[in-house]
Design an enzyme around this catalytic site. Structure first.
Site, mmCIF file in Angstrom:
data_model
loop_
_atom_site.group_PDB
_atom_site.id
_atom_site.type_symbol
_atom_site.label_atom_id
_atom_site.label_comp_id
_atom_site.label_asym_id
_atom_site.label_seq_id
_atom_site.Cartn_x
_atom_site.Cartn_y
_atom_site.Cartn_z
ATOM 1 N N VAL A 104 0.822 -1.213 0.000
ATOM 2 C CA VAL A 104 0.000 0.000 0.000
ATOM 3 C C VAL A 104 0.857 1.266 0.000
ATOM 4 C CG1 VAL A 104 -1.872 -1.239 1.138
ATOM 5 C CG2 VAL A 104 -0.295 0.099 2.550
ATOM 6 N N LYS A 105 2.121 1.141 0.385
ATOM 7 C CA LYS A 105 3.052 2.287 0.421
ATOM 8 C C LYS A 105 2.404 3.530 1.014
ATOM 9 C CE LYS A 105 6.165 0.678 -3.260
ATOM 10 N NZ LYS A 105 5.445 -0.523 -3.729
ATOM 11 N N ARG A 106 1.698 3.384 2.119
ATOM 12 C CA ARG A 106 1.109 4.526 2.784
ATOM 13 C C ARG A 106 2.159 5.205 3.667
ATOM 14 N NH1 ARG A 106 -2.276 3.134 -0.919
ATOM 15 N NH2 ARG A 106 -4.457 2.750 -0.389
ATOM 16 N N THR A 140 3.444 -2.242 3.329
ATOM 17 C CA THR A 140 4.613 -1.436 2.992
ATOM 18 C C THR A 140 4.343 0.023 3.382
ATOM 19 O OG1 THR A 140 3.776 -1.198 0.737
ATOM 20 C CG2 THR A 140 5.389 -2.933 1.114
#
Lengths: 308, 308
Positions: A104-106, A140
């Site tokens: 999700v690379k938040r 992520t």
């Protein structure tokens, strides 16, 4: 959860995660046609096709691998129906016993990162009930906002015994534009982030490895080597193998001497194997799932040979 | 869309964006109770409460302001129903004539950023139909992966005449851990990113300002001054005013001499005004929307005085 991931890697003897990143061009025509026939030319049809495609792949490979990594962007592009397919995929993979890494690379300011952590790894309280909205095992996280964007994820990880992989050195061609810049003390930004990951990790240790992992791309093996030494207790999620250009021999630097410490992702190379030169003569679109299984077995062999 | 944003800022005489970041603690009890009564202790109830709360605020302030900025994390924390409330909020605000900045802080490798850009700003093609999944006017973008994580957003912006705000110097306390590091040429990472934003912006110009904007926090006014000079054609989205500590007088550096070039966000300070010392004696929870309107008017005055 890091202990469970490590134990599943040992059990399957496969430090492999399959990236469930279904774009429409990877989905066989017969699946898409059926979905459109049933649901019209709608987001719902696209989401149904994504789900049927994923289910086929997961059923074909789940006994071979420890984990999957659905990339949420590929679902988010189909709006709400797409995100429903994401949630269904997460839930199905967990039922199958797979560890689910939500890619999700938040990452945001503290309170906002807290909301992402709650939504993806934790639980919300509504009245007297607690509910786990998406309930991945790992996600992520993007470190650009510094530690107060990461710590809320760590807090939820501690409570839920889940984990994160923080972006350190990404696999894409332009990753160096920021990540390779050399700062005051002579280290690069990615080394600086690697050092922070190592420090954060010490606060959240599993048996042998930390709940705080790192992302470092197979496309930059020499940097992987530096990071491996710098973060001995950090599991490294390694994207970029296969379609992005990373080879088996490039992977050796990402592993520790115990043969652990890294898990290698392949997305397109597995899920769209039936379209690739290596498999398309043997497997047609009808056999996309068998092609994915063959590609996983070949990847396992390639990594085993590289690790010698 | 940048032309429309600038024209709406002039028309309302308010360089203000209201952050629609509804966490449950800001939502008045009577709204939450009603939602739970109707839908049980579910994510659907939380989402319904969020929607009712947003609608109240938007109805009360939409004539005063040019734009809103829903923070997607606050919706994503309630899973699919939460994201449905996000989509409904975006759509309602557009119906009301507001410019909608989706605060999504996405950013990934090229093909994946492309999927985010498609989902939030662009359209997908399914069979013979094209559909706009979320259809915000602007989104925020994280630059950690470098230009090939940003360009796919620019491509969609060009096609759709929409825009982005790239994170340059964020408002949170730990933003300096990466962003303030000094690199080879003596500039900081945030200056380096600012320079990239300025370059990208030149490729996508509107009438006076670029479709490529920047985020720089009100909490760091001196850095805002540097960035303002470095990126003359870049609109700056300025978070951190109000609850995070930024004051009216801090904002002056973010604006150009034409009184344009910046739009200041306030979230908590507006939507939860009825809970704050300044407004709680005048407005109870039943009048949360009136309190928000009063807070917008006061903020407008504060900024006008600062810009003098």
């Amino acid at each position: 959860m890091i202990n469970r991931l490590v134990s599943k890697i040992k059990q399957t003897n496969a430090p492999i995660v399959v990236g469930l990143d279904p774009t429409l061009k990877y989905i066989p025509k017969h699946i898409m046609d059926k979905a459109i026939q049933e649901q019209g030319e709608t987001l719902e049809a696209a989401a149904e096709a994504v789900w049927q495609f994923n289910k086929g792949i997961v059923d074909a490979v789940s006994d071979l691998i420890p984990a999957v990594k659905p990339q949420i962007a590929m679902y988010e592009q189909f709006g709400i129906p797409g995100l429903m397919a994401f949630a269904r995929t997460v839930s199905y993979c967990k039922e199958k016993g797979l560890v689910v890494i939500g890619d999700v690379k938040r990452g945001d300011i503290g309170s906002t990162s807290g909301a992402y952590a709650t939504g993806h790894l934790g639980k919300v309280t509504i009245g007297s009930k607690t509910i786990y909205p998406f309930d991945e095992d790992f996600v992520t996280v993007n470190p650009y906002l510094g530690s107060d964007g990461v710590r809320p994820f760590m807090d939820v990880c501690k409570e839920e015994k889940k984990g994160i992989f923080v972006l350190v050195k990404t696999s894409n061609p332009s990753s160096g534009e920021l990540q390779d810049k050399v700062i005051e003390n002579g280290s690069t930004i990615y080394e600086h982030v690697g050092k922070m990951v190592d420090e954060w990790g010490k606060e959240l240790m599993g048996d042998d490895y930390s709940y705080v992992g790192a992302v470092a791309g197979a496309t930059y093996p020499e940097m992987g080597k530096i990071l491996r030494e710098m973060m001995p207790k950090t599991y490294i999620l390694v994207p970029g193998y296969g379609a992005q250009g990373g080879k088996g021999k490039d992977l050796v630097h990402f592993f520790n001497k115990d043969g652990l410490g890294a898990i290698v992702n392949s997305s397109r190379g597995i899920i769209a194997a039936y379209q690739s030169d290596a498999y398309k003569d043997t497997y047609g679109p009808e056999n996309f799932a068998d092609a994915a299984r063959a590609a996983v077995l070949d990847m396992k062999e390639d990594i085993a040979q590289a690790l010698g």
